[in-house]
Design an enzyme around this catalytic site. Structure first.
Site, PDB file in Angstrom:
ATOM      1  N   VAL A  57       1.029  -1.487   0.088  1.00 10.20           N
ATOM      2  CA  VAL A  57       0.097  -0.485   0.270  1.00 10.20           C
ATOM      3  C   VAL A  57       1.110   1.147   0.254  1.00 10.20           C
ATOM      4  O   VAL A  57       0.407   2.318   0.146  1.00 10.20           O
ATOM      5  CB  VAL A  57      -0.710  -0.423   1.104  1.00 10.20           C
ATOM      6  N   SER A 136      -8.717   2.676  14.991  1.00  9.91           N
ATOM      7  CA  SER A 136      -8.801   2.023  16.072  1.00  9.91           C
ATOM      8  C   SER A 136      -8.976   2.660  17.193  1.00  9.91           C
ATOM      9  O   SER A 136      -9.346   3.805  17.714  1.00  9.91           O
ATOM     10  CB  SER A 136      -7.175   1.719  16.578  1.00  9.91           C
ATOM     11  N   TYR A 149       1.492   3.021  16.594  1.00 13.56           N
ATOM     12  CA  TYR A 149       0.327   2.895  16.277  1.00 13.56           C
ATOM     13  C   TYR A 149      -0.018   3.324  16.157  1.00 13.56           C
ATOM     14  O   TYR A 149      -1.282   4.282  15.896  1.00 13.56           O
ATOM     15  CB  TYR A 149       0.200   1.481  16.689  1.00 13.56           C
ATOM     16  N   ALA A 151      -0.433   6.649  17.452  1.00 11.21           N
ATOM     17  CA  ALA A 151      -0.861   7.919  16.515  1.00 11.21           C
ATOM     18  C   ALA A 151      -1.068   7.819  14.946  1.00 11.21           C
ATOM     19  O   ALA A 151      -1.249   8.493  13.983  1.00 11.21           O
ATOM     20  CB  ALA A 151       0.912   8.472  16.505  1.00 11.21           C
ATOM     21  N   SER A 152      -0.337   6.405  14.114  1.00  9.21           N
ATOM     22  CA  SER A 152      -0.831   6.471  12.847  1.00  9.21           C
ATOM     23  C   SER A 152      -2.259   6.634  13.091  1.00  9.21           C
ATOM     24  O   SER A 152      -2.830   7.074  12.152  1.00  9.21           O
ATOM     25  CB  SER A 152      -0.156   5.719  12.589  1.00  9.21           C
ATOM     26  N   LYS A 153      -2.492   6.127  14.066  1.00  6.93           N
ATOM     27  CA  LYS A 153      -4.511   5.541  14.149  1.00  6.93           C
ATOM     28  C   LYS A 153      -5.017   7.290  13.630  1.00  6.93           C
ATOM     29  O   LYS A 153      -6.679   7.268  13.570  1.00  6.93           O
ATOM     30  CB  LYS A 153      -4.949   5.080  14.932  1.00  6.93           C
TER      31      LYS A 153
END
Length: 256
Positions: A57, A136, A149, A151-153
């Site tokens: 991706v 999430s 993780y 922070a990415s969400k």
């Protein structure tokens, strides 16, 4: 013509369950992943009516090829995009190699950004199209031992909110799903304070059903964010009414 859906991270876990759920509902499914063995098993289960293929991706050219492969069977239209692909590393922030944390951002954020941008022309020409981004419950409040993780969400949350407003005039709804921990390979061996406090109670099928439900017509008037499971629903509802200091206190207790 049958409706179509493109799903990333489709070789296993939530993505695979989602692919099978949409196929059972009559959609033409495009299932993409980097896992060749998992894709072969998915292709065998889906049958020749559907499309599977490799897709990292992070690769914008790969996105265009995946979309072409699917939409060549659908007259150039795409009813649903499910940005599911994601990775996770748990542990104390300073102890996780920086390269691993950068990869989390690249897959979880850049991957969703690439997918939305590449798919937009196909979604725009399709009446009542949908995007479902896997966020999430860790996007409610930043989570220790899951910092990158989480922070990415948060980034997925912001992108979803912005595009849902921006694309409303194009008849495209954009939704974010907020599950807590799901019993898939992603959490194998994970032992952090929040999993010990909250457990791992959701299955891939639970989330797949929520993805399918999110694109039903009655959902077009619902909220942008959809919590999955009782725990996530309670946490999200509490965060909407609690002052920031209380949210911090609750998360500190759950993660220590």
């Amino acid at each position: 013509m049958s409706k179509s859906v493109l799903i990333t991270g489709a070789a296993a876990g939530i993505g695979r369950a989602t692919a099978l759920r949409f196929a059972a509902a009559g959609y033409i499914v495009g299932g993409f992943d980097v896992d060749r063995d998992g894709l072969a098993a998915l292709a065998a289960d889906l049958g020749s009516r559907h499309v599977t293929g490799e897709l990292d991706v992070r690769d914008a050219d790969g996105w265009r090829a995946a979309l072409d492969a699917l939409t060549s069977r659908t007259g150039g239209e795409l009813d649903v995009l499910v940005n599911n692909a994601g990775i996770l590393r748990s542990g104390r922030f300073a102890e996780i190699p920086l390269a691993d944390q950068q990869r989390i951002i690249e897959v979880n954020v850049t991957g969703v950004l690439n997918g939305c941008h590449a798919a937009y022309p196909y979604l725009k020409r399709t009446q009542g199209a949908h995007v479902v981004n896997l966020a999430s419950a860790s996007a409610i409040y930043g989570q220790p031992e899951l910092a990158a993780y989480s922070a990415s969400k948060f980034a997925v949350r912001g992108l979803t909110e912005a595009l849902d407003l921006e694309w409303a005039g194009d008849d495209i709804t954009v939704r974010a799903l907020w599950p807590l921990f799901v019993n898939t390979a992603m959490v194998d061996g994970m032992d952090i304070a929040s999993t010990r406090s909250l457990g791992i109670r959701l299955t891939a099928d639970d989330v797949a059903e929520a993805v399918y439900d999110a694109v039903q017509p009655r959902r077009r008037l619902g909220g942008v964010h959809i919590a999955v499971g009782r725990q996530a629903k309670l946490m999200r509802a509490a965060s909407d009414i609690a002052p920031s200091w209380m949210s911090r206190l609750v998360n500190k207790r759950l993660t220590s």
